[in-house]
Design a protein around this motif. Structure first.
Motif, PDB file in Angstrom:
ATOM      1  N   MET A  44      87.266  -4.669 -30.179  1.00 40.44           N
ATOM      2  CA  MET A  44      87.595  -3.466 -29.393  1.00 40.44           C
ATOM      3  C   MET A  44      86.571  -3.141 -28.724  1.00 40.44           C
ATOM      4  SD  MET A  44      91.389  -2.243 -30.574  1.00 40.44           S
ATOM      5  CE  MET A  44      91.282  -1.173 -29.438  1.00 40.44           C
ATOM      6  N   LEU A  45      86.253  -3.039 -27.608  1.00 38.42           N
ATOM      7  CA  LEU A  45      84.769  -2.239 -27.467  1.00 38.42           C
ATOM      8  C   LEU A  45      84.534  -1.411 -27.209  1.00 38.42           C
ATOM      9  CD1 LEU A  45      83.962  -4.845 -24.042  1.00 38.42           C
ATOM     10  CD2 LEU A  45      82.944  -4.940 -26.362  1.00 38.42           C
ATOM     11  N   ARG A  46      84.209  -0.207 -27.600  1.00 38.70           N
ATOM     12  CA  ARG A  46      83.863   0.975 -26.951  1.00 38.70           C
ATOM     13  C   ARG A  46      84.044   1.750 -25.763  1.00 38.70           C
ATOM     14  NH1 ARG A  46      81.732   5.591 -29.657  1.00 38.70           N
ATOM     15  NH2 ARG A  46      80.915   6.945 -28.314  1.00 38.70           N
ATOM     16  N   LYS A  47      84.805   2.389 -25.449  1.00 40.86           N
ATOM     17  CA  LYS A  47      85.257   2.658 -24.205  1.00 40.86           C
ATOM     18  C   LYS A  47      83.810   3.562 -23.495  1.00 40.86           C
ATOM     19  CE  LYS A  47      90.255   3.172 -25.356  1.00 40.86           C
ATOM     20  NZ  LYS A  47      91.450   4.415 -25.313  1.00 40.86           N
ATOM     21  N   PRO A  48      83.710   3.012 -22.570  1.00 42.61           N
ATOM     22  CA  PRO A  48      82.868   4.008 -21.443  1.00 42.61           C
ATOM     23  C   PRO A  48      82.878   5.745 -21.037  1.00 42.61           C
ATOM     24  CG  PRO A  48      83.410   2.351 -20.025  1.00 42.61           C
ATOM     25  CD  PRO A  48      84.206   2.293 -21.376  1.00 42.61           C
ATOM     26  N   ASP A  49      82.277   6.458 -20.690  1.00 45.16           N
ATOM     27  CA  ASP A  49      82.754   7.630 -20.731  1.00 45.16           C
ATOM     28  C   ASP A  49      83.616   7.794 -19.409  1.00 45.16           C
ATOM     29  OD1 ASP A  49      81.081   8.298 -23.079  1.00 45.16           O
ATOM     30  OD2 ASP A  49      78.947   9.365 -20.763  1.00 45.16           O
ATOM     31  N   TRP A  50      83.898   6.682 -18.544  1.00 42.79           N
ATOM     32  CA  TRP A  50      84.500   7.249 -16.917  1.00 42.79           C
ATOM     33  C   TRP A  50      86.393   6.623 -17.678  1.00 42.79           C
ATOM     34  CZ3 TRP A  50      80.980   3.393 -16.632  1.00 42.79           C
ATOM     35  CH2 TRP A  50      81.400   2.519 -17.308  1.00 42.79           C
ATOM     36  N   ILE A  51      86.093   6.278 -18.779  1.00 44.92           N
ATOM     37  CA  ILE A  51      87.765   5.632 -19.368  1.00 44.92           C
ATOM     38  C   ILE A  51      88.367   7.200 -19.844  1.00 44.92           C
ATOM     39  CG2 ILE A  51      88.979   4.279 -21.059  1.00 44.92           C
ATOM     40  CD1 ILE A  51      88.418   3.262 -18.274  1.00 44.92           C
ATOM     41  N   ARG A  52      87.890   7.772 -20.868  1.00 48.17           N
ATOM     42  CA  ARG A  52      87.563   9.291 -21.491  1.00 48.17           C
ATOM     43  C   ARG A  52      89.057   9.404 -21.194  1.00 48.17           C
ATOM     44  NH1 ARG A  52      85.139   8.097 -25.597  1.00 48.17           N
ATOM     45  NH2 ARG A  52      82.973   6.808 -26.113  1.00 48.17           N
ATOM     46  N   VAL A  53      89.795  10.706 -21.181  1.00 46.53           N
ATOM     47  CA  VAL A  53      90.813  11.274 -21.165  1.00 46.53           C
ATOM     48  C   VAL A  53      91.251  12.366 -22.027  1.00 46.53           C
ATOM     49  CG1 VAL A  53      91.978   9.785 -19.203  1.00 46.53           C
ATOM     50  CG2 VAL A  53      92.988   9.872 -21.768  1.00 46.53           C
TER      51      VAL A  53
END
Length: 319
Positions: free
Chosen positions: A26-35
Motif C-alpha cells: 500500500m503506497l503512502r498517500k500524497p498530501d492532495w489525497i488526505r481528508v
C-alpha cells in the motif's frame, strides 16, 4: 447453464479462504489525497437517520474518503439490495458471497430516509445481484417510485450494476424514470480481467447507449478510477467510446486501495493530470466532467445535476 461467474460465487461463499487475495503493498498517500476525519454534529445526525431506517450506504461500505464532507451536509448515497455482492471486483471493499433475500420494506425505508434528510437530489446504488432473475431491476424501480411518491420534488440519480445476461432488466429501470442513469466503467478495458473480472467492457458501453435509445432525454453518466496501471491513451479512447454512446457526464477519480487484499495502487495521478483529463473530455463533447483525485460518482451529485441541466439548456440555446 452454469457460468464461470456462478462457479466463482459459489466458491467464494462455500470456501471464503479461496477468495482471498495475496497481500499487496500500500503506497503512502500524497498530501492532495488526505481528508479530515468525520465527526460533526450533522454527520452524527445523518448516521442516526441511516441506522434508524435500517439502510446501507455505499459511503460506509466502500470506505469513501468524502464521507465526512457529504454526511456533514446530510448527503448519503443509499446502497440497496443488501450489503453482500455476488461479484468480487479487485478494487471494491463490499463483501462477496451469497446475498440475503430482498427486503420488501426497503423502498419505503429509503423514501422515508430521503424525506428525513431533506434531500433535493438523491443517489441510489446497489450491490450486484446476479442471483436474481432480473438482477434487481424491479427493486430499483420500486425504490424510485417510492421516493417519487413521498418526495415528489427530489431528483433521483441511480448508479446501477450492468444487468449482465438479464434480458429486459434495463428497460424496467429506465421506465421508472430516474433523472440520471449512471453506470460506471470503473477502468480501461485492458484492466478488466484483473480489476473487474465479472463484467464486460463493451456490454457496459452498450448498456449506456441503450438507455439513450430508450429515453433520449435521460441524463447518462459514467465514471472511472485511475492509478490502476492504465495508459493515458487508453483513458482517451474510453472517453471516445462513451461519447459514441452519447454519455453526458464523466467522472474521473483516483483509485484508493481499501486493504492489502485489494488491487494495489500503481501510482497516484497528480492534480495537474486530472485537470488535463478534464480539458480533453470537455473538448470531446461531454456536457459535464468532474476530474480530480477525490472525485467519486456521487460526490457533489446534487450540484452536478444542476450544472448538467444548465449545460444541456446552453447546448440547445435555451440558457
Amino acid at each position: 447453464m452454469v457460468t464461470l461467474l456462478d462457479t466463482a460465487v459459489r466458491q467464494a461463499t462455500r470456501h471464503p479462504e479461496k477468495a482471498k487475495r495475496p497481500d499487496t503493498e500500500m503506497l503512502r498517500k500524497p498530501d492532495w489525497i488526505r481528508v479530515k476525519a468525520p465527526g460533526s454534529s450533522v454527520y452524527k445526525e445523518t448516521q442516526k437517520i441511516v441506522r434508524e431506517n435500517n439502510l446501507v450506504t455505499v459511503c460506509e461500505e466502500a470506505g469513501c474518503p468524502n464521507i465526512g464532507e457529504c454526511w456533514s451536509k446530510k448527503h448519503a448515497t443509499m446502497m440497496i439490495m443488501g450489503e453482500i455482492c455476488t461479484r468480487a471486483c479487485a478494487f471494491c471493499n463490499v463483501r462477496t458471497g451469497l446475498p440475503t433475500a430482498l427486503d420488501p420494506n426497503e423502498p419505503e425505508n429509503v423514501a422515508r430516509a430521503v424525506a428525513k434528510l431533506g434531500l433535493e437530489h438523491v443517489v441510489i446504488t446497489s450491490v450486484d445481484r446476479d442471483d436474481l432473475a432480473d438482477g434487481g431491476a424491479q427493486h430499483f424501480a420500486d425504490v424510485i417510485l417510492a421516493i417519487r411518491a413521498l418526495n415528489p420534488k427530489t431528483t433521483i440519480e441511480i448508479l446501477t450494476p450492468d444487468f449482465l445476461r438479464k434480458e429486459g432488466a434495463l428497460e424496467v429501470v429506465v421506465a421508472a424514470k430516474p433523472d440520471v442513469f449512471n453506470h460506471n466503467l470503473e477502468t480501461v478495458p485492458s484492466n478488466y480481467l484483473t480489476v473487474r473480472p465479472g463484467a464486460r467492457y463493451f456490454h457496459s458501453i452498450r448498456l449506456l447507449q441503450r438507455v439513450k435509445e430508450l429515453d433520449p432525454q435521460m441524463f447518462t453518466k459514467s465514471g472511472i478510477m485511475v492509478g490502476l496501471g492504465e495508459e493515458r491513451n487508453e483513458v482517451l479512447q474510453l472517453m471516445d467510446d462513451l461519447r459514441v454512446a452519447d454519455v453526458d457526464f464523466l467522472t474521473i477519480g483516483q483509485y484508493l486501495q481499501p486493504t492489502r487484499k485489494h488491487h494495489k495502487v500503481e501510482r497516484f495521478v497528480t492534480p495537474e493530470e486530472f485537470k488535463s483529463f478534464a480539458t480533453v473530455a470537455k473538448t470531446k463533447g461531454f456536457l459535464l466532467v468532474s476530474s480530480s483525485p477525490l472525485t467519486r460518482s456521487s460526490h457533489h451529485a446534487g450540484e452536478d445535476f444542476a450544472e448538467l441541466r444548465k449545460a444541456r439548456q446552453a447546448k440547445l440555446g435555451l440558457g
